[in-house]
Design an enzyme around this catalytic site. Structure first.
Site, short mmCIF file in Angstrom:
data_model
loop_
_atom_site.label_atom_id
_atom_site.label_comp_id
_atom_site.label_asym_id
_atom_site.label_seq_id
_atom_site.Cartn_x
_atom_site.Cartn_y
_atom_site.Cartn_z
N CYS A 1 0.86 -1.18 0.00
CA CYS A 1 0.00 0.00 0.00
C CYS A 1 0.90 1.23 0.00
O CYS A 1 1.88 1.27 0.74
CB CYS A 1 -0.88 -0.03 1.25
SG CYS A 1 -2.07 1.31 1.35
N GLU B 1 1.64 -4.12 -5.42
CA GLU B 1 0.48 -4.98 -5.36
C GLU B 1 -0.64 -4.39 -6.20
O GLU B 1 -0.84 -3.18 -6.24
CB GLU B 1 0.03 -5.11 -3.90
CG GLU B 1 -0.89 -6.26 -3.64
CD GLU B 1 -1.17 -6.42 -2.16
OE1 GLU B 1 -2.20 -5.91 -1.70
OE2 GLU B 1 -0.34 -7.03 -1.47
#
Length: 497
Positions: free
Chosen positions: A357, A391
């Site tokens: 993140c 990600e």
């Protein structure tokens, strides 16, 4: 008004939504799930825009300081999602702005229970209780979110969005989002057990969590972080008693949150934290990076995740931070180290992600800090001797930042080397082969020459690259990084519930 396009195959088996002509309904009939035209401020005055109603409340219960209007329908406020606009623009509006004279689409009927996409009755799924509420700051309890599985939505950029958010960056308009993803999902979300949830977190997007209907309605108006006051973009699972406050006050060092400025000032007189609670691993001029272990600093990392959820839509894990390391970028002055942004990283990633993140706080965006965060994450990958990739899915702004960084890094390397293969570029930059191929294809660098594919730089690409490089004020200096890849025991890698 034509019915909405089908978002998935299940909708094909359902009857079309009912559409009522203008004037055949009144303000009391407008409910959550309806779609109708609403007045929205635009560059040329008020415009008529299609919007979906997500929630309704009485005007007197609103706590945003707006004056009560005497126009028809102003007794209600509606939270609307503007069709074809980013979710961050969702907002509460007065019922007086609803155009009841135009047609309205009613909510689509729900599918009959027990029917799957192929008409089969699904097997029973084990239902587990949601994790217990965790104690938040100041003795308040943070409500636990139900553990569910849902495909995270991805945002498909329009050219207007790219022009607005990527000013001065290279144009890379090819869509890099995950194949088969949809912008909005209306599928029912089954409950999963803790064991299944852990397995899903280990084998797929580790920061992805379910999105319930309540999470579609923004619950915070504005945040004050230090001397900056910013508007929240999305729902964040702060305790219920903090919802719909005019301003939520946050300590910029320990990230505790308070409903009033008086309570924050009283806290600041006692709080002695002047930097993130971790080790400083990089320093250059007034920029410092700190490494924080989510297992050791549980409350601080959860508070950071709560703030992040205000600005990230589908990266929403906030209560289980133990499997992650957090790398915090700060700006130093005589008062302390003020947080600019951060990225989190799994201690052990099955997909070799180097970022789980990543976020630059809104008050510090458009200053080049996003690229600095990305560059720092790849410096860590170089130290580890691994190839890394963020990600998926990326947020819209995250996608723009990574596109620009990949392009600059690859072009800078190709400009100084006569011959390089894809594998050699990957080894020098720690960027994965897939990201290099996507970038080269987007920039149209791959040409067919004498029966083989070669990377060829054009004058226009180089000229655009030089302009982009000239605007960069900061770069990571590898010699200033004092860091070794951490080694964890099995106990330290365990997911804590």
């Amino acid at each position: 008004m034509a019915p909405s396009a089908h978002s998935n195959k299940d909708d094909l088996n359902l009857p079309p939504p009912k559409v009522s002509p203008g004037g055949s309904y009144d303000i009391e009939d407008v409910q959550a799930g309806c779609k109708l035209y609403v007045l929205r401020p635009g560059p040329n005055g008020m415009e008529e825009r299609l919007a979906e109603i997500l929630s309704r409340r009485d005007h007197h219960t609103a706590m945003n300081g707006m004056a009560v209007d005497s126009q028809p329908g102003s007794q209600y406020e509606y939270f609307v999602h503007w069709e074809n606009f980013n979710k961050r623009l969702d907002e509460w509006i007065s019922g007086a702005r609803l155009l009841l004279s135009r047609e309205m689409e009613w909510p689509r009927p729900k599918p009959p229970p027990g029917k799957g996409s192929q008409g089969k009755v699904p097997q029973k799924t084990q239902v587990s209780k949601a994790p217990k509420a965790r104690k938040g700051t100041g003795g308040s309890e943070t409500p636990a979110m139900p553990v569910q599985e849902l495909k995270p939505p991805t945002f498909k950029l329009t050219q207007d969005d790219e022009d607005e958010d990527a000013e001065g960056e290279m144009d890379m308009s090819v869509d890099l989002e995950e194949p088969g993803s949809t912008r909005d999902s209306r599928e029912p979300t089954p409950f999963f057990s803790k064991k299944q949830e852990i397995e899903k977190l280990r084998t797929s997007g580790s920061m992805t969590q379910s999105i319930s209907e309540i999470a579609r309605v923004k619950n915070l108006n504005r945040l004050q972080i230090g001397k900056h006051e910013v508007e929240a973009w999305y729902f964040s699972p702060y305790p219920k008693e903090y919802a719909h406050l005019p301003i939520l006050y946050i300590c910029e060092f320990c990230l505790s949150f308070y409903p009033s400025s008086f309570m924050l000032l009283r806290h600041r007189s006692k709080c002695n934290l002047l930097h993130p609670p971790g080790n400083e691993i990089y320093r250059d001029d007034d920029i410092s990076f700190f490494e924080v272990d989510g297992r050791r600093q549980l409350t601080w990392c959860r508070n950071l995740s709560l703030i992040s959820k205000c600005f990230l839509d589908h990266k929403t894990l906030y209560y289980d931070v133990q499997p992650f390391m957090y790398y915090i970028m700060t700006q130093r002055d005589s008062h302390g180290c003020h947080i600019i942004g951060y990225f989190s990283k799994e201690k052990e990633s099955s997909e070799n992600y180097n970022v789980a993140c990543i976020l630059t706080l809104p008050q510090h965006q458009r200053h080049g800090y996003g690229k600095l965060l990305i560059e720092f994450s790849y410096e860590l990958s170089k130290k580890e001797g691994k190839l890394g990739s963020p990600e998926k899915p990326l947020s819209d702004l995250g996608l723009l930042g990574y596109r620009a960084y990949w392009a600059e890094t690859i072009l800078e390397l190709l400009k100084n080397e006569e011959e390089l293969s894809i594998d050699e570029i990957a080894q020098k930059t720690s960027i994965t082969h897939a990201d290099i191929m996507n970038t080269c294809t987007t920039l149209q660098l791959i040409k067919h020459f004498k029966g083989a594919h070669v990377i060829c730089l054009t004058e226009s690409v180089l000229e655009q690259h030089e302009k982009s490089i000239a605007k960069r004020k900061r770069k990571i200096k590898p010699e200033n990084l004092q860091w070794r890849p951490p080694v964890f025991t099995r106990e330290q890698l365990r997911f804590g519930y």
